[in-house]
Design a protein around this motif. Structure first.
Motif, short mmCIF file in Angstrom:
data_model
loop_
_atom_site.label_atom_id
_atom_site.label_comp_id
_atom_site.label_asym_id
_atom_site.label_seq_id
_atom_site.Cartn_x
_atom_site.Cartn_y
_atom_site.Cartn_z
N UNK A 320 0.44 4.89 -1.16
CA UNK A 320 0.38 3.47 -1.51
C UNK A 320 0.33 2.65 -0.24
N UNK A 321 -0.64 1.77 -0.13
CA UNK A 321 -0.84 0.98 1.08
C UNK A 321 0.09 -0.23 1.11
N UNK A 322 0.43 -0.70 2.30
CA UNK A 322 1.26 -1.91 2.39
C UNK A 322 0.59 -3.11 1.74
N UNK A 323 -0.74 -3.20 1.87
CA UNK A 323 -1.51 -4.28 1.27
C UNK A 323 -2.80 -3.69 0.71
N UNK A 324 -3.26 -4.25 -0.41
CA UNK A 324 -4.53 -3.80 -0.98
C UNK A 324 -5.67 -4.13 -0.02
N UNK A 325 -6.69 -3.27 0.00
CA UNK A 325 -7.78 -3.46 0.96
C UNK A 325 -9.08 -2.89 0.43
N UNK A 326 -10.19 -3.37 0.99
CA UNK A 326 -11.50 -2.77 0.78
C UNK A 326 -12.11 -2.38 2.13
N UNK A 327 -11.28 -2.35 3.17
CA UNK A 327 -11.74 -2.00 4.52
C UNK A 327 -11.82 -0.49 4.64
N UNK A 328 -13.00 0.01 4.88
CA UNK A 328 -13.21 1.46 4.96
C UNK A 328 -12.34 2.11 6.02
N UNK A 329 -12.17 1.44 7.16
CA UNK A 329 -11.39 2.01 8.24
C UNK A 329 -9.95 2.25 7.80
N UNK A 330 -9.37 1.30 7.06
CA UNK A 330 -8.00 1.47 6.58
C UNK A 330 -7.91 2.61 5.57
N UNK A 331 -8.90 2.69 4.69
CA UNK A 331 -8.92 3.77 3.70
C UNK A 331 -9.06 5.11 4.40
N UNK A 332 -9.94 5.17 5.41
CA UNK A 332 -10.13 6.41 6.15
C UNK A 332 -8.90 6.83 6.91
N UNK A 333 -8.22 5.88 7.52
CA UNK A 333 -7.00 6.22 8.26
C UNK A 333 -5.93 6.76 7.31
N UNK A 334 -5.82 6.17 6.14
CA UNK A 334 -4.85 6.66 5.16
C UNK A 334 -5.21 8.07 4.70
N UNK A 335 -6.52 8.31 4.49
CA UNK A 335 -6.96 9.63 4.07
C UNK A 335 -6.67 10.67 5.15
N UNK A 336 -6.92 10.32 6.40
CA UNK A 336 -6.66 11.25 7.49
C UNK A 336 -5.15 11.52 7.64
N UNK A 337 -4.34 10.49 7.45
CA UNK A 337 -2.89 10.67 7.53
C UNK A 337 -2.42 11.65 6.45
N UNK A 338 -2.94 11.49 5.25
CA UNK A 338 -2.57 12.40 4.16
C UNK A 338 -3.01 13.83 4.49
#
Length: 418
Positions: A320-338
């Protein structure tokens, strides 16, 4: 409960009692295979496997002739061929499935405005307001089946009941090409002998947890103590199951088509052990997810990944992200962290990225400082360039040479939804 191949099928007589019913669940029969037969009648009667012929892909669908050998969706094609060596493999044609789906949904909407599509091949219909126009719910169900067959050329199965949950179970029991009506007064008698696996929302793990405690039927759920159910599947699912087991389901047919998730997956031609490559692939998939979010003017508050290893074991992780987003970079960073949190290092055959818990873009506004301002500007420029020149011409430099050639993209069943 049926077996998925037509065995154990139960249908209603022509004069079935439909008192107290108003909900129809309509499900196309082996939809992908049916469309392929529609386009190529020489395939009729053959055991068909819809999937890529390379043996590394999974079965998208199978005809009933193939299902009788134990073939089912999501099974590796190689395994399906071992079960049914005579099967004909037919590559999927998703554009045709969507085209035929639109024809089917148009029929539903010409009968009642209250239509809730669940995927390309199934929908709920609320018919309580159109009885004067078309007749009783059972008569309307018969009309739906007749029109789909005559106007589209494929068959469907219909469950008629007082609630969505019972209607969905009834349509499954009546497959293929059948109709089952469950009068409101017969709801409990219909539910009680069904397997817990027939319940909507009870997956394989939950079913195993219940069965290990001797809870095998819906009646067993009704009779079980609440603490036992809580321990087996958790309080939330236990509460929902208890209500459904009693025939209680207040959910209405929802006509608004709200996307629940958007995702992309990649199946590799050869198993991958290079974790740097896999991390880059997750970022590439995140770029595609983010672009679709921005086009649809949605934001995601949860990012999930899927990783399938060479032994076909599949694991999922979400954040779950701190804030909702449509920024690909943020989504990608979360995916890589997982991905980095996964300890298993075996070869990987598939990875996927999914945006979940969507909401309209801008719903939360921006703070005084927007940490993603630069990324929004860059990705907005990329979106504009893609619109002008096409996605094949635009991408991150790090992805050059990696691209689609490593595997075949696996798209969700229906317009990117689950």
């Amino acid at each position: 409960m049926g077996h998925g191949d037509g065995r154990g099928r139960i249908v209603s007589p022509a004069d079935a009692d439909d008192a107290g019913t108003s909900i129809l669940h309509v499900d196309m029969d082996a939809f992908y295979a049916a469309v392929e037969v529609l386009d190529d009648p020489t395939l009729r009667g053959l055991p068909l496997i819809i999937g890529a012929p390379d043996g590394r892909s999974v079965v998208s669908s199978a005809s009933y002739e193939a299902r009788r050998y134990g073939v089912h969706a999501a099974m590796p094609v190689s395994q399906a061929l071992r079960l049914c060596p005579s099967a004909r493999i037919v590559p999927p044609h998703f554009h045709r499935y969507h085209e035929v789906s639109r024809q089917v949904m148009a029929i539903f909407e010409s009968i009642t405005p209250l239509v809730e599509p669940l995927s390309v091949d199934e929908a709920f219909l609320d018919v309580r307001g159109v009885r004067r126009l078309w007749g009783s719910p059972a008569r309307i169900a018969h009309l739906v089946r007749e029109r789909v067959h005559e106007e589209v050329g494929i068959t469907c199965s219909v469950g008629v009941a007082a609630t969505k949950h019972v209607a969905k179970i009834a349509s499954t029991v009546s497959k293929p090409d059948g109709m089952l009506v469950v009068a409101a007064a017969d709801t409990q008698a219909f539910l009680d002998p069904r397997s817990v696996r027939a319940m909507w929302g009870v997956g394989p793990k939950a079913a195993e947890a219940l069965e290990s405690r001797g809870i095998r039927t819906i009646r067993d759920i009704r009779m079980a103590s609440r603490p036992m159910l809580d321990r087996a599947v958790g309080p939330a699912l236990a509460s929902r199951m208890t209500q459904l087991a009693r025939g209680e389901d207040a959910r209405a047919v929802e006509t608004e088509r709200v996307e629940k998730s958007i995702g992309h997956e990649e199946t590799f031609d050869a198993d991958v052990t290079d974790r740097s490559y896999l991390r880059a692939e997750l970022l590439r998939l995140a770029d595609r997810v983010g672009a679709r979010l921005r086009r649809a003017e949605w934001e995601t508050s949860t990012v999930a990944i899927k990783v399938r290893f060479d032994d076909f074991r599949t694991i999922s992780r979400s954040l779950t992200l701190p804030e909702a987003t449509a920024v690909s970079q943020r989504i990608g960073e979360a995916a890589q962290m997982l991905f980095d949190q996964i300890e298993r290092r075996d070869p990987v055959r598939l990875v996927g990225v999914r945006a979940e818990k969507l909401r309209p873009a801008g719903g939360g506004g921006f703070g005084l400082w927007d940490d993603d301002e630069d990324w929004r500007r860059v990705e907005g420029a990329v979106d504009d360039a893609v619109a002008r020149f096409g996605s094949a011409m635009i991408g991150r430099a790090r992805h050059i040479g990696r691209g689609e050639g490593r595997g075949s993209a696996q798209h969700p069943k229906a317009h990117g939804l689950d």
